[in-house]
Design an enzyme around this catalytic site. Structure first.
Site, short mmCIF file in Angstrom:
data_model
loop_
_atom_site.label_atom_id
_atom_site.label_comp_id
_atom_site.label_asym_id
_atom_site.label_seq_id
_atom_site.Cartn_x
_atom_site.Cartn_y
_atom_site.Cartn_z
N CYS A 1 -1.32 -10.68 2.20
CA CYS A 1 -0.06 -11.36 1.91
C CYS A 1 -0.25 -12.87 2.05
O CYS A 1 -0.79 -13.34 3.06
CB CYS A 1 1.00 -10.88 2.89
SG CYS A 1 2.55 -11.78 2.75
N CYS B 1 1.89 -14.16 5.21
CA CYS B 1 1.61 -13.90 6.64
C CYS B 1 0.21 -13.33 6.88
O CYS B 1 -0.13 -12.98 8.01
CB CYS B 1 2.65 -12.95 7.22
SG CYS B 1 2.47 -11.24 6.64
N CYS C 1 6.15 -7.40 1.40
CA CYS C 1 5.33 -7.32 2.60
C CYS C 1 6.18 -6.80 3.76
O CYS C 1 7.26 -7.31 4.02
CB CYS C 1 4.78 -8.70 2.93
SG CYS C 1 3.99 -8.79 4.55
N CYS D 1 6.54 -9.91 6.57
CA CYS D 1 7.30 -11.16 6.37
C CYS D 1 8.34 -11.07 5.26
O CYS D 1 9.06 -12.03 5.02
CB CYS D 1 6.35 -12.34 6.14
SG CYS D 1 5.59 -12.37 4.50
N CYS E 1 2.83 -2.79 -9.46
CA CYS E 1 2.66 -3.91 -10.38
C CYS E 1 2.98 -5.19 -9.61
O CYS E 1 4.14 -5.45 -9.31
CB CYS E 1 3.61 -3.72 -11.56
SG CYS E 1 3.45 -4.96 -12.83
ZN LIG Z 1 3.67 -11.02 4.59
#
Ligand SMILES: [Zn+2]
Length: 159
Positions: free
Chosen positions: A77, A80, A125, A128, A148
Site C-alpha cells: 500500500c 501505509c 487497504c 489505512c 482490478c
Molecule cells: Zn494502507
C-alpha cells in the site's frame, strides 16, 4: 410505546443509518489503524494518487507501469506500506490495470459502491483505508475473481 419514545427511536434509528451510510461513502472515512488528516494525505501524495486513493478515483487504463510488471515481489500500500498482493497472484487481464486473482490474507477491506449505478465491490487497504480498485467475478481460476487495481495505490517491492 408512547408517541415520544416512538419519535426518539425513529430519530436514533435514522442517526444510526446515517452513520453507517457515511462510513461507506468514501475510503477516507471509517476507522482504520493508520489515520491521517486530509492535509497530511495531500502532502504525502501526488494529485493523482490523492484522487485515486482518498477520493476513489481511477487512473487512466494502461497508464501504470505496474500493469505489465511480472517480476517476483510484493505489492504494498502506498499509504501505509502494508503488503497487499503477491506477484504470484498477478495476471494479465488485458484491461490496462494491474490485476490479481486474490489478495494477501487479511490485507484488504471491501464495500459495495454504486458510483456507476450498478453495484460494484470496492476494495481498499485494510490498515489505512486507501482505495485500491474493484473486485469483479470474471477472473481466472482458482478464485474466479479479478481484483482490478490502480497502480498508483501500490508500491512494488522486488523479492
Ligand atoms: Zn494502507
Amino acid at each position: 410505546m408512547d408517541r415520544r419514545s416512538f419519535i426518539a427511536s425513529v430519530l436514533l434509528g435514522g442517526t444510526a443509518l446515517a452513520v453507517i451510510a457515511s462510513r461507506g461513502a468514501n475510503a477516507a472515512s471509517g476507522s482504520f489503524e493508520v489515520t491521517r488528516s486530509d492535509a497530511e494525505w495531500r502532502a504525502m501524495l501526488s494529485d493523482l494518487q490523492y484522487k485515486v486513493m482518498r477520493k476513489e478515483g481511477t487512473e487512466r487504463a494502461f497508464s501504470s507501469p505496474l500493469d505489465k510488471n511480472y517480476a517476483a515481489g510484493t505489492y504494498h500500500c502506498r499509504g501505509c506500506e502494508l503488503a497487499l498482493y503477491s506477484s504470484e497472484h498477478k495476471y494479465d487481464s488485458g484491461t490496462g490495470w494491474p490485476s490479481f486473482w486474490q489478495s494477501l490474507p487479511g490485507a484488504i477491506g471491501t464495500k459495495t459502491d454504486f458510483k456507476l449505478i450498478y453495484p460494484r465491490t470496492e476494495c481498499h487497504c485494510r490498515r489505512c483505508g486507501s482505495h485500491l480498485g474493484h473486485i469483479f467475478n470474471d477472473g481466472p481460476a482458482p478464485t474466479g475473481k479479478r481484483h482490478c487495481l490502480n497502480g498508483v495505490s501500490l508500491v512494488f517491492k522486488p523479492a
